[in-house]
Design a protein around this motif. Structure first.
Motif, short mmCIF file in Angstrom:
data_model
loop_
_atom_site.label_atom_id
_atom_site.label_comp_id
_atom_site.label_asym_id
_atom_site.label_seq_id
_atom_site.Cartn_x
_atom_site.Cartn_y
_atom_site.Cartn_z
N PRO A 141 -8.27 8.32 -31.54
CA PRO A 141 -8.11 8.67 -32.95
C PRO A 141 -7.04 9.73 -33.14
O PRO A 141 -6.70 10.47 -32.20
N ALA A 142 -6.49 9.82 -34.35
CA ALA A 142 -5.50 10.84 -34.67
C ALA A 142 -6.07 12.21 -34.33
O ALA A 142 -7.26 12.48 -34.53
N GLY A 143 -5.20 13.08 -33.81
CA GLY A 143 -5.63 14.41 -33.42
C GLY A 143 -5.98 14.54 -31.96
O GLY A 143 -6.15 15.65 -31.45
N SER A 144 -6.10 13.42 -31.26
CA SER A 144 -6.41 13.45 -29.82
C SER A 144 -5.20 13.96 -29.04
O SER A 144 -4.06 13.90 -29.49
N VAL A 145 -5.49 14.45 -27.82
CA VAL A 145 -4.43 14.96 -26.94
C VAL A 145 -4.25 13.97 -25.80
O VAL A 145 -5.19 13.66 -25.06
N LEU A 146 -3.03 13.49 -25.65
CA LEU A 146 -2.70 12.45 -24.67
C LEU A 146 -1.75 13.00 -23.63
O LEU A 146 -0.75 13.64 -23.96
N LEU A 147 -2.03 12.73 -22.36
CA LEU A 147 -1.13 13.08 -21.27
C LEU A 147 -0.40 11.84 -20.79
O LEU A 147 -1.02 10.81 -20.48
N LEU A 148 0.93 11.92 -20.73
CA LEU A 148 1.76 10.87 -20.17
C LEU A 148 2.31 11.37 -18.85
O LEU A 148 3.15 12.28 -18.83
N ASN A 149 1.85 10.79 -17.76
CA ASN A 149 2.28 11.22 -16.43
C ASN A 149 3.50 10.41 -16.02
O ASN A 149 3.40 9.25 -15.62
N GLY A 150 4.68 11.03 -16.15
CA GLY A 150 5.93 10.33 -15.88
C GLY A 150 6.53 9.83 -17.17
O GLY A 150 6.66 8.63 -17.40
N VAL A 151 6.94 10.76 -18.03
CA VAL A 151 7.29 10.42 -19.42
C VAL A 151 8.74 10.02 -19.61
O VAL A 151 9.10 9.48 -20.64
N GLY A 211 -7.00 11.34 -23.34
CA GLY A 211 -6.53 10.14 -22.67
C GLY A 211 -5.37 10.46 -21.75
O GLY A 211 -4.64 11.43 -21.98
N VAL A 212 -5.22 9.66 -20.70
CA VAL A 212 -4.11 9.81 -19.76
C VAL A 212 -3.51 8.43 -19.53
O VAL A 212 -4.23 7.47 -19.25
N ILE A 213 -2.18 8.34 -19.66
CA ILE A 213 -1.47 7.12 -19.31
C ILE A 213 -0.48 7.48 -18.21
O ILE A 213 0.38 8.34 -18.39
N ASP A 214 -0.63 6.84 -17.07
CA ASP A 214 0.15 7.16 -15.87
C ASP A 214 1.23 6.11 -15.64
O ASP A 214 0.96 4.91 -15.68
N MET A 215 2.46 6.58 -15.39
CA MET A 215 3.57 5.70 -15.08
C MET A 215 4.05 5.86 -13.64
O MET A 215 5.07 5.29 -13.25
N VAL A 216 3.33 6.64 -12.83
CA VAL A 216 3.82 7.03 -11.51
C VAL A 216 3.00 6.41 -10.38
O VAL A 216 3.55 5.86 -9.42
N SER A 220 0.36 11.41 -7.40
CA SER A 220 0.53 12.01 -8.72
C SER A 220 -0.58 11.55 -9.66
O SER A 220 -1.14 12.35 -10.43
N LEU A 221 -0.93 10.28 -9.59
CA LEU A 221 -2.03 9.76 -10.39
C LEU A 221 -3.34 10.44 -9.99
O LEU A 221 -4.11 10.88 -10.86
N ARG A 222 -3.59 10.55 -8.71
CA ARG A 222 -4.84 11.19 -8.24
C ARG A 222 -4.96 12.64 -8.73
O ARG A 222 -6.05 13.11 -9.04
N ALA A 223 -3.82 13.30 -8.84
CA ALA A 223 -3.84 14.70 -9.26
C ALA A 223 -4.22 14.87 -10.72
O ALA A 223 -4.84 15.87 -11.10
N VAL A 224 -3.85 13.88 -11.56
CA VAL A 224 -4.09 14.06 -13.00
C VAL A 224 -5.39 13.44 -13.49
O VAL A 224 -5.85 13.78 -14.58
#
Length: 306
Positions: A141-151, A211-216, A220-224
């Motif tokens: 939902p709006a207002g959520s904090v999203l992490l992009l690993n490898g942006v 949420g986390v979306i990983d591109m790596v 690196s994925l295990r760390a986040v």
């Protein structure tokens, strides 16, 4: 002319060759390629690392998975597309796209909106639909904090823009050279070449990431993963190992409707593909080498008119 390979391997197996113009099967569309996107998937296919997609394709194989151009012929079972249409889509036929002509699977091909350049349309099928699929799958939902690993690559920057468009706060990791593009997309940027990346991410989101979306992938994925509020809020396009960590791969929708949704976002000015390099077919190998190095910024494309 086409750029491809006669056996699986590294960049040394790439070569140019001529092939006859292919004829579309019942569910295929033959196009004159105007532009092709360059993706990490291209060198993975060339190296033989994705056998499910091309182990059945006879050699020589042509590089590339996404293209935009003009319809030259359609198969007998194709609906909604006809000769002369400007289109873009996936070459799920195995025909490749680093070529003057190619075959696209009709159900994975959409019309290009009026005014949208072919170079932009050619970036949609792989990177930009991945971004849409990932965000739809998380459904934050709006207002959520999203992490992009490898942006800093094509998928990461597209995801950042679409996430911001949905009212999400976006934090992203990347190498220092990718800071400018990421911050321009509204990302709070964390340089992963500096010390204590996890500690700095925790400081930005002390309650965890929604949420986390990983591109790596990999370590690196295990760390986040522990930074997510819950493991099932972690998605990855970087490797299937995410399932072992409680998350899931991004579920891909390779259909005309999804392609069309992304194209309309681009046409409306809500998504910029961040094209940082345009190459001719003659220099396509250089573009792929840059992507394979992992240091490409944004999106690279091949323009057949150059």
């Amino acid at each position: 002319m086409s750029l491809g390979y006669r056996s699986f391997g590294g960049a040394e197996v790439q070569e140019y060759f001529d092939r006859p113009t292919p004829a579309p099967g019942p569910t295929e569309v033959l196009i004159r390629v105007a532009s092709a996107g360059v993706n990490p998937l291209d060198h993975l296919l060339r190296s033989g690392h994705v056998p499910a997609l091309n182990s059945h394709v006879p050699f020589p194989q042509v590089l590339g998975m996404e293209a935009a151009g003009t319809v030259l012929a359609v198969g007998t079972a194709v609906e909604g597309l006809t000769v002369g249409y400007r289109v873009f889509g996936f070459a799920l036929t195995g025909a490749g796209t680093y070529s003057t002509t190619t075959l696209l699977l009709a159900e994975a091909t959409a019309r290009t909106p009026e005014g949208l350049p072919d170079t932009w349309a050619a970036t949609i099928p792989v990177a930009n639909t991945t971004a849409l699929d990932a965000l739809d799958q998380l459904a934050l939902p709006a207002g959520s904090v999203l992490l992009l690993n490898g942006v800093g690559g094509g998928v990461g920057l597209a995801t950042a823009q679409l996430a911001r468009d949905r009212g999400l706060t976006v934090v992203g990791t990347g190498s220092s050279g990718k800071r400018e593009l990421a911050t321009a997309a509204g990302v709070t940027f964390i340089d992963y070449t500096a010390a204590d990346v996890v500690g700095r991410l925790r400081a930005v989101a002390p309650d965890g990431f929604d949420g986390v979306i990983d591109m790596v992938g990999g370590e690196s994925l295990r760390a986040v993963v522990p930074l997510a509020v819950k493991p099932d809020a972690v998605l990855s396009v970087g490797g299937p190992s995410v399932a072992d960590l409680g998350g899931a791969p991004v579920a891909r929708r390779l259909d005309r409707a999804t392609l069309g949704r992304v194209a309309e976002l681009m046409a409306a000015g809500r998504l910029d593909p961040n094209i940082t390099g345009v190459h001719s077919l003659e220099t396509a190998g250089e573009a792929l080498a840059l992507v394979e190095s992992g240091h490409a910024l944004g999106k690279l494309v091949i323009d057949m008119q150059l």
